[in-house]
Structures are given as structure tokens and as C-alpha cells.
Write a protein that holds these residues in place. Structure first.
Motif, PDB file in Angstrom:
ATOM      1  N   VAL A 195       7.854  -0.917 -11.548  1.00 43.39           N
ATOM      2  CA  VAL A 195       8.293  -0.116 -10.399  1.00 43.39           C
ATOM      3  C   VAL A 195       9.519  -0.764  -9.760  1.00 43.39           C
ATOM      4  O   VAL A 195       9.505  -1.932  -9.394  1.00 43.39           O
ATOM      5  CB  VAL A 195       7.156   0.022  -9.368  1.00 43.39           C
ATOM      6  CG1 VAL A 195       7.711   0.564  -8.040  1.00 43.39           C
ATOM      7  CG2 VAL A 195       6.082   0.943  -9.899  1.00 43.39           C
ATOM      8  N   ILE A 203       1.370   1.138 -12.012  1.00 47.66           N
ATOM      9  CA  ILE A 203       2.528   1.631 -12.761  1.00 47.66           C
ATOM     10  C   ILE A 203       3.338   0.403 -13.161  1.00 47.66           C
ATOM     11  O   ILE A 203       3.500  -0.513 -12.356  1.00 47.66           O
ATOM     12  CB  ILE A 203       3.427   2.528 -11.876  1.00 47.66           C
ATOM     13  CG1 ILE A 203       2.593   3.572 -11.125  1.00 47.66           C
ATOM     14  CG2 ILE A 203       4.530   3.187 -12.690  1.00 47.66           C
ATOM     15  CD1 ILE A 203       3.320   4.208  -9.958  1.00 47.66           C
ATOM     16  N   ASP A 213       2.709  -5.182 -10.562  1.00 46.23           N
ATOM     17  CA  ASP A 213       1.646  -4.180 -10.419  1.00 46.23           C
ATOM     18  C   ASP A 213       0.260  -4.805 -10.566  1.00 46.23           C
ATOM     19  O   ASP A 213      -0.688  -4.155 -10.959  1.00 46.23           O
ATOM     20  CB  ASP A 213       1.823  -3.047 -11.433  1.00 46.23           C
ATOM     21  CG  ASP A 213       1.598  -3.519 -12.860  1.00 46.23           C
ATOM     22  OD1 ASP A 213       1.619  -4.748 -13.087  1.00 46.23           O
ATOM     23  OD2 ASP A 213       1.407  -2.663 -13.737  1.00 46.23           O
ATOM     24  N   ASN A 254      -0.623  -0.333  -3.141  1.00 46.78           N
ATOM     25  CA  ASN A 254      -0.781  -0.822  -4.503  1.00 46.78           C
ATOM     26  C   ASN A 254      -0.514   0.338  -5.461  1.00 46.78           C
ATOM     27  O   ASN A 254      -0.518   1.501  -5.074  1.00 46.78           O
ATOM     28  CB  ASN A 254      -2.187  -1.368  -4.704  1.00 46.78           C
ATOM     29  CG  ASN A 254      -2.211  -2.379  -5.826  1.00 46.78           C
ATOM     30  OD1 ASN A 254      -1.184  -2.703  -6.427  1.00 46.78           O
ATOM     31  ND2 ASN A 254      -3.391  -2.875  -6.119  1.00 46.78           N
ATOM     32  N   PHE A 255      -0.294   0.013  -6.706  1.00 51.28           N
ATOM     33  CA  PHE A 255      -0.101   1.070  -7.699  1.00 51.28           C
ATOM     34  C   PHE A 255      -0.431   0.500  -9.067  1.00 51.28           C
ATOM     35  O   PHE A 255      -0.472  -0.714  -9.251  1.00 51.28           O
ATOM     36  CB  PHE A 255       1.331   1.607  -7.671  1.00 51.28           C
ATOM     37  CG  PHE A 255       2.378   0.530  -7.578  1.00 51.28           C
ATOM     38  CD1 PHE A 255       2.706  -0.244  -8.660  1.00 51.28           C
ATOM     39  CD2 PHE A 255       3.027   0.299  -6.376  1.00 51.28           C
ATOM     40  CE1 PHE A 255       3.671  -1.233  -8.576  1.00 51.28           C
ATOM     41  CE2 PHE A 255       3.993  -0.702  -6.269  1.00 51.28           C
ATOM     42  CZ  PHE A 255       4.313  -1.476  -7.377  1.00 51.28           C
ATOM     43  N   TRP A 291       5.948   6.825  -2.232  1.00 53.72           N
ATOM     44  CA  TRP A 291       5.994   7.104  -3.661  1.00 53.72           C
ATOM     45  C   TRP A 291       6.612   5.932  -4.406  1.00 53.72           C
ATOM     46  O   TRP A 291       7.504   5.257  -3.881  1.00 53.72           O
ATOM     47  CB  TRP A 291       6.850   8.354  -3.916  1.00 53.72           C
ATOM     48  CG  TRP A 291       6.377   9.572  -3.156  1.00 53.72           C
ATOM     49  CD1 TRP A 291       6.478   9.796  -1.804  1.00 53.72           C
ATOM     50  CD2 TRP A 291       5.721  10.722  -3.685  1.00 53.72           C
ATOM     51  NE1 TRP A 291       5.934  11.019  -1.467  1.00 53.72           N
ATOM     52  CE2 TRP A 291       5.460  11.607  -2.610  1.00 53.72           C
ATOM     53  CE3 TRP A 291       5.332  11.096  -4.978  1.00 53.72           C
ATOM     54  CZ2 TRP A 291       4.830  12.833  -2.791  1.00 53.72           C
ATOM     55  CZ3 TRP A 291       4.708  12.325  -5.161  1.00 53.72           C
ATOM     56  CH2 TRP A 291       4.456  13.179  -4.068  1.00 53.72           C
ATOM     57  N   ALA A 292       6.160   5.715  -5.630  1.00 52.34           N
ATOM     58  CA  ALA A 292       6.702   4.630  -6.452  1.00 52.34           C
ATOM     59  C   ALA A 292       7.202   5.200  -7.774  1.00 52.34           C
ATOM     60  O   ALA A 292       6.616   6.135  -8.322  1.00 52.34           O
ATOM     61  CB  ALA A 292       5.629   3.575  -6.729  1.00 52.34           C
ATOM     62  N   VAL A 310       5.236   8.635  -8.409  1.00 50.41           N
ATOM     63  CA  VAL A 310       3.787   8.740  -8.219  1.00 50.41           C
ATOM     64  C   VAL A 310       3.472   8.419  -6.762  1.00 50.41           C
ATOM     65  O   VAL A 310       3.940   7.402  -6.236  1.00 50.41           O
ATOM     66  CB  VAL A 310       3.053   7.742  -9.154  1.00 50.41           C
ATOM     67  CG1 VAL A 310       1.554   7.748  -8.863  1.00 50.41           C
ATOM     68  CG2 VAL A 310       3.331   8.079 -10.612  1.00 50.41           C
ATOM     69  N   ARG A 311       2.690   9.286  -6.135  1.00 48.42           N
ATOM     70  CA  ARG A 311       2.339   9.058  -4.736  1.00 48.42           C
ATOM     71  C   ARG A 311       1.357   7.891  -4.646  1.00 48.42           C
ATOM     72  O   ARG A 311       0.315   7.895  -5.311  1.00 48.42           O
ATOM     73  CB  ARG A 311       1.712  10.318  -4.142  1.00 48.42           C
ATOM     74  CG  ARG A 311       1.453  10.179  -2.636  1.00 48.42           C
ATOM     75  CD  ARG A 311       1.070  11.518  -2.026  1.00 48.42           C
ATOM     76  NE  ARG A 311       0.794  11.370  -0.597  1.00 48.42           N
ATOM     77  CZ  ARG A 311       0.937  12.345   0.287  1.00 48.42           C
ATOM     78  NH1 ARG A 311       1.358  13.537  -0.100  1.00 48.42           N
ATOM     79  NH2 ARG A 311       0.661  12.137   1.562  1.00 48.42           N
ATOM     80  N   ILE A 312       1.685   6.872  -3.842  1.00 47.60           N
ATOM     81  CA  ILE A 312       0.813   5.695  -3.759  1.00 47.60           C
ATOM     82  C   ILE A 312       0.138   5.560  -2.404  1.00 47.60           C
ATOM     83  O   ILE A 312      -0.644   4.624  -2.198  1.00 47.60           O
ATOM     84  CB  ILE A 312       1.581   4.400  -4.103  1.00 47.60           C
ATOM     85  CG1 ILE A 312       2.784   4.199  -3.176  1.00 47.60           C
ATOM     86  CG2 ILE A 312       2.009   4.402  -5.556  1.00 47.60           C
ATOM     87  CD1 ILE A 312       3.471   2.834  -3.350  1.00 47.60           C
TER      88      ILE A 312
END
Ligand SMILES: [Ca+2]
Ligand SMILES: [Ca+2]
Ligand SMILES: [Ca+2]
Ligand SMILES: [Ca+2]
Length: 318
Positions: A183, A180, A119, A177-178, A141-142, A152-154
Motif C-alpha cells: 500500500v 493489502i 501490512d 489496518n488492511f 481507503w488504501a 479498498v475501504r479500510i
């Protein structure tokens, strides 16, 4: 406190055990972390049905034997020299993609990475290789786990008329990218379902290509020379000893005379799918699911090659 080196040594041990057991293991290939399994897909997920010169009307619905269509490295745009041209429908291209077409709403597919995706805040964390129609749209989503409430919508993938993405058959790398931790799950969900909204996914992977700086990292990040079966960066007698233990064995899922005991149930539909799913026997150097003279020829060609990053006499493979 466990050091990074200790961690890599543990992983190397696991990798080496994997050589003997023949079971699927979490793995990087050529410096990238590719999706290892499909944990969920809706009933209309299918391949494109593309046949060279045809219209793409003969699609197959995905089943447990064909989930490998979206696993492992990108493989739907590979010419005989191993180089793609960004177009999925050349005569040599195979239909190793899965997604949706027609007007079937609420489709989704969820892939799992055995090794969590990085991440790193400034990096593109995940890349989805796909093609789609002009009006296609999917949310991405991730999740650290596969609980629908925790995704979580990424981002969004959307086609654009006369552009890529948006031209059927023309591949595109959608990058996300995220922020979180850990993942392991990536989900794509169909947001539009009418004409021109077909969408087909070839592969899911970490974005960065990680180059190794040590022998342990060569093994961990999947850069070993094909014949280096004990993954120590040198092709020598130690590898030949491993090679001979598998001599004349086979695990081709379509050949009833082969040993299928190390394959999942149900097994991947074809030999290539077995490799994409991580069930290849390492000594099968040409990945045809038979260990025979063709592999021995590759072994002879690579004899005494090395790619130890710390040895200037070796040749890097990255
Ligand atoms: Ca192509
Ligand atoms: Ca594929
Ligand atoms: Ca070796
Ligand atoms: Ca072989």
C-alpha cells in the motif's frame, strides 16, 4: 537471493547519495514512514484558517506550494519545546493542516508513501492525525496504486459529540489496518457535509515506531544524530567535511538570493514546508534553510557523539 542486509545497504547508499543531491527521497523519520507527497486533492481542500485568538475564518485553499501541510511528521501541535498537548489552537501552534469545512461535499485528499506501508496483520498499519467536528465523517481507503477502481475501504473516521474525535482543535490518532500488499496510497473522502462536519488532517504515517538494531537501520529508519551527515552513527571529521561543502549556501524558497535549483517546481511555500516535503539540505542542522554559524554551533555541540546500536559507549537516540 538478496538478503535483508543487502537491501538495507542499497537503501543506505541511496540515502547517502541524497545528502549530496539535495533531492527529495523516500524516508523514515524517527522510526516512522510519513507521507511523501499529495497526488490528488479536490478544489475546496484548505487549511483551518485558525489564528491564535481568532475564529478560524481566514482559511487558505491548498495549492501545489502548500501540499506539505499534510506531509512529513505531525507539526500542527508543537510548542517551543517540541512537545504537543493534543490541542491545535494554542498561540504557538501553526495551521499546518488541510481538510474541509463549510458544506462542500465530495471532497477528498490522496497521499502517497514512497516506501510501501507494512501490512502486518496484527499491527495498526497507518495512523492519521486529525481533528474534526461532532458530525464529521470520512471514509478511508488504501491502494497499492492510484487507480480509483483498486482502492479498498479500510475504515471510517467519525466525530462524536463532546468526545475526541468530535471536538474542533482536539487532535486524534485514527488507526487503520488492511490486508493489502504494497500500500502506497491513502485516501480520505468526505462523507458528511453540513454544520459541524469540518475535518482537518495534520499527518499520515505508519503506526509502528521501528527501533534500529544496526548502524544501517539507524540510517534507514531516520534515527541519525543531526550532525551525522554521512549517517554512520558517529559525528566526526567525515561529517565535518560534508558540512563544509555546503557552508554559507541556502535554499530558502522565499529568499530570491538562495539557490533553488534542487527544489521541485513549484517550490514549497516556506522553508518549513521544504523540510516537510523532504527537500532540506542535511547540513542545515537547525532547518532554517541557511547553512551558517547557527548550524556550526549545533555541530560543535554534537561533536564526537555517537548512536551506534552495537557500541555500548554510544547513546541511543530512540
Ligand atoms: Ca498545542
Ligand atoms: Ca501537518
Ligand atoms: Ca558520521
Ligand atoms: Ca541552518
Amino acid at each position: 537471493m538478496f538478503t535483508r542486509k543487502f537491501f538495507f545497504n542499497v537503501v543506505l547508499f541511496v540515502v547517502i547519495v541524497g545528502v549530496f543531491s539535495g533531492s527529495a527521497i523516500a524516508r523514515y523519520i524517527n522510526g516512522r514512514n510519513w507521507a511523501d507527497s499529495v497526488v490528488h486533492y479536490t478544489e475546496d481542500i484548505q487549511n483551518s484558517g485558525f489564528v491564535p485568538g481568532g475564529s478560524g475564518s481566514g482559511a487558505e485553499i491548498m495549492d501545489p506550494c502548500t501540499v506539505w501541510w499534510v506531509l512529513g511528521p505531525s507539526d500542527a501541535d508543537v510548542d517551543p519545546n517540541g512537545i504537543g498537548n493534543g490541542y491545535a489552537w494554542d498561540p504557538c501552534d501553526m495551521d499546518y493542516v488541510a481538510g474541509w469545512r463549510f458544506a462542500t461535499p465530495q471532497q477528498e485528499i490522496v497521499v502517497k508513501f514512497d516506501i510501501p506501508l507494512d501490512d502486518a496483520p496484527d499491527a495498526n498499519a497507518v495512523v492519521i492525525h486529525l481533528y474534526c467536528g461532532s458530525y464529521a465523517e470520512a471514509s478511508v481507503w488504501a491502494g497499492a496504486d492510484n487507480d480509483p477502481c483498486n482502492y479498498v475501504r479500510i475504515g471510517t473516521i467519525a466525530g462524536v459529540e463532546d468526545e475526541i474525535p468530535g471536538t474542533p482543535g482536539r487532535f486524534y490518532d485514527a488507526r487503520f489496518n488492511f490486508a493489502i500488499d504494497n500500500v502506497r496510497y491513502i485516501k480520505v473522502y468526505r462523507e458528511t457535509a453540513f454544520g459541524g462536519t469540518g475535518m482537518f488532517f495534520d499527518s499520515f504515517a505508519s503506526a509502528d515506531v521501528i527501533e534500529p538494531t544496526s548502524r544501517v537501520e539507524v540510517a534507514y529508519y531516520g534515527w541519525c544524530i543531526t550532525s551525522d551527515l554521512n549517517k554512520d552513527c558517529y559525528v566526526n571529521l567525515l561529517d565535518f567535511a560534508l558540512f563544509t561543502t555546503n557552508w554559507l549556501t541556502c535554499n530558502n524558497p522565499t529568499d530570491g538570493s538562495c539557490d533553488h535549483s534542487s527544489l521541485p517546481e513549484p517550490p514549497p511555500s516556506i522553508c518549513h514546508g521544504l523540510w516537510q516535503s523532504g527537500y532540506g539540505i542535511e547540513a542545515d542542522l537547525n532547518h532554517d534553510c541557511y547553512i551558517d554559524v547557527s548550524d556550526l554551533a549545533i555541530f560543535a555541540e554534537e561533536w564526537l557523539e555517537c548512536n551506534d546500536p552495537c557500541n555500548p559507549n554510544c547513546t541511543p537516540t530512540w
